[in-house]
Design a protein around this motif. Structure first.
Motif, PDB file in Angstrom:
ATOM      1  N   ARG A  10      -8.979  29.533  55.214  1.00  0.00           N
ATOM      2  CA  ARG A  10      -8.678  29.773  54.553  1.00  0.00           C
ATOM      3  C   ARG A  10      -8.957  29.767  52.925  1.00  0.00           C
ATOM      4  N   ASP A  11     -10.068  30.019  52.403  1.00  0.00           N
ATOM      5  CA  ASP A  11     -10.904  30.155  51.379  1.00  0.00           C
ATOM      6  C   ASP A  11     -10.515  31.622  51.328  1.00  0.00           C
ATOM      7  N   LYS A  12     -10.020  32.694  52.617  1.00  0.00           N
ATOM      8  CA  LYS A  12      -9.559  34.242  51.886  1.00  0.00           C
ATOM      9  C   LYS A  12      -8.719  33.777  51.532  1.00  0.00           C
ATOM     10  N   GLY A  13      -7.583  33.164  52.080  1.00  0.00           N
ATOM     11  CA  GLY A  13      -6.311  33.110  51.455  1.00  0.00           C
ATOM     12  C   GLY A  13      -5.643  32.924  53.011  1.00  0.00           C
TER      13      GLY A  13
ATOM     14  N   ARG B 105      -7.852  40.372  56.035  1.00  0.00           N
ATOM     15  CA  ARG B 105      -7.475  40.638  54.664  1.00  0.00           C
ATOM     16  C   ARG B 105      -6.543  41.592  54.001  1.00  0.00           C
TER      17      ARG B 105
ATOM     18  N   ASP C  28      -2.636  31.603  54.768  1.00  0.00           N
ATOM     19  CA  ASP C  28      -1.918  30.423  54.901  1.00  0.00           C
ATOM     20  C   ASP C  28      -0.685  30.735  55.897  1.00  0.00           C
TER      21      ASP C  28
END
Length: 500
Positions: free
Chosen positions: A331-334, A292, A336
């Motif tokens: 998903r929680d980390k973003g 990320r 997409d």
């Protein structure tokens, strides 16, 4: 075993491909430069070898080409059946029309002999969509393309339509790419937690290489620096970290490698940045945080199946529960744009197992799903030690492929790329599905061969796309040899691109 007799060293690749499709798993031996009449007289007697401690002959085939334009002939013998013989129109060796005539004739004969039709007809190559893509670029109509696929290549209507629809979608996705001034980058990490039973990729257990990882990264950094220098006037469109399993690297090593890419390469024109986090047992929260922090746009989390018993059989040391935990963490980390790979034809899996897997995947809701038909290559343990695994049932069917396509449609996905491999279960295909806007651009590029791909790492192959040809430069597969000879790997690329 299948015996092939050839009067000339021509069309062996195409002949082998069709024979392998009709007789999967049967070994093939070829004799070249034979005398047609002598072979025809001897071939039926070869069946008498069965029971004498040698591999029985399942089929004998002769392919006889005339010295000049005229008619060639094909003869097929099979135990317990009458010999078949048919002529085919021969123009010259390596002539496109001659190859088409030969394959069509052989296909019809093998279809009669086995009672089978192949979904992809006479096509034996790995890139079926290149045919409709080329015809679209020539301005051919839908009707002309489907006629060619069905009547000349003998594909089923369903596969003809599928390949055309994917080619149309690929053409639209690639429309904005700069083939002449753009390029893509592949970085190979040839390490895995364990080696899967079906795998033939260049990969090594990470535990054996952790102490030498600095050396491997050092060699990769040299290739990255070379790429930055010699492609500084080109536009980098996509980056793909594959393997192996890139996330077997420690978080610190992964961070340094991604940082080197950003430091050295111009990412202004980047349209996609993929990192395979394929094995859930290689992914940690810390590694996802590393991804990320860098401009990674797409990752893969690959369960292959959502059945724990199958995961144990194929040697993947993770569970279905771990797949879900890593997916939700990402998903929680973003993230997409998440792809998930699945394989049909895995040992002892039936229709209900596949249905269960697809229902589990649908509940998760990834952005891409890639459906693979199991392909047993020569180097796979499942093939090399076939006797040890002979009790395992491995089967894929068009009905299973149709089922997965139905689930993909329910998830709002469309097929966007397709490829085939030798020895695929059911003689079928691999299909990538994606929700609109999330198709994997690199996946299309590697199949359609429209843009140069510079490949770094052990076992990686650089593919240079010129106006009139495609040429390749391979890095050695062995990691130690790659590290020791990194300057030669770079020199190979320089020679490929005409650089000094």
């Amino acid at each position: 075993m299948i015996q092939i007799g050839l009067t000339k060293d021509a069309y062996e690749y195409e002949i082998r491909g069709l024979l392998m499709a009709f007789y999967p798993g049967v070994s093939i031996q070829a004799q070249k430069g034979i005398d047609p009449e002598a072979y025809c007289a001897a071939a039926p007697h070869e069946f008498s070898r069965e029971g004498q401690g040698q591999e029985p002959v399942a089929l004998a085939a002769g392919f006889f080409y005339p010295e000049r334009e005229g008619q060639g002939r094909i003869v097929i013998w099979e135990p317990g059946k009458s010999a078949q013989e048919e002529p085919f129109s021969f123009h010259s060796l390596r002539d496109k029309e001659t190859k088409t005539n030969l394959k069509q004739t052989l296909y019809r004969m093998l279809s009669r002999q086995t009672g089978k039709k192949l979904p992809w007809g006479t096509l034996t190559g790995i890139r079926p969509t290149k045919i409709p893509m080329a015809m679209l670029e020539e301005g051919k109509s839908r009707e002309e393309i489907l006629y060619h696929m069905e009547e000349e290549l003998l594909c089923s209507r369903e596969k003809a339509v599928l390949s055309l629809e994917i080619a149309q979608r690929e053409k639209e996705i690639l429309r904005e790419l700069d083939y002449e001034n753009g390029y893509s980058l592949y970085i190979g990490i040839p390490f895995c937690p364990t080696t899967c039973l079906y795998c033939s990729f260049t990969s090594y257990p990470i535990a054996s290489w952790e102490k030498r990882m600095e050396e491997y990264l050092g060699a990769l950094f040299r290739e990255i620096d070379y790429t930055a220098e010699y492609f500084r006037d080109k536009r980098l469109n996509t980056i793909y970290f594959g393997g192996g399993t890139p996330t077997t690297l420690s978080a610190e090593c992964l961070d340094r490698l991604l940082g080197r890419v950003e430091e050295k390469l111009d990412l202004r024109y980047l349209k996609e940045y993929t990192v395979e986090a394929g094995r859930p047992d290689s992914v940690t929260e810390e590694k996802l945080d590393v991804l990320r922090r860098h401009p990674v746009t797409r990752i893969s989390i690959n369960p292959q199946t959502m059945k724990d018993e199958t995961l144990q059989i194929i040697g993947r040391r993770h569970t279905v529960r771990q797949v879900k935990e890593v997916y939700f963490m990402a998903r929680d980390k973003g993230f997409d744009n998440i792809n998930m790979d699945l394989i049909l034809g895995l040992p002892n899996e039936d229709e209900e197992d596949v249905r269960h897997t697809m229902e589990e995947i649908e509940a998760l809701g990834p952005d891409n799903v890639t459906i693979h038909s199991l392909a047993l290559k020569r180097a796979a343990r499942l093939n090399m030690f076939r006797e040890a695994y002979k009790g395992l049932k491995m089967e894929n069917t068009e009905a299973l492929m149709d089922m997965t396509a139905g689930y993909a449609a329910r998830m709002g996905m469309e097929p966007y790329y397709l490829y085939r491999q030798k020895n695929m279960a059911g003689n079928l295909e691999n299909v990538g599905y994606a929700v609109p806007g999330k198709a994997g651009i690199y996946n299309i590029l590697i199949m359609e061969e429209k843009q140069t791909i510079v490949a770094l790492g052990a076992g990686a192959t650089t593919k240079a796309v010129f106006a009139d040809r495609i040429e390749r430069a391979e890095n050695v597969k062995d990691v130690a040899t790659y590290i020791a000879n990194i300057e030669e790997m770079i020199a190979r690329k320089k020679r490929l691109f005409g650089q000094k």
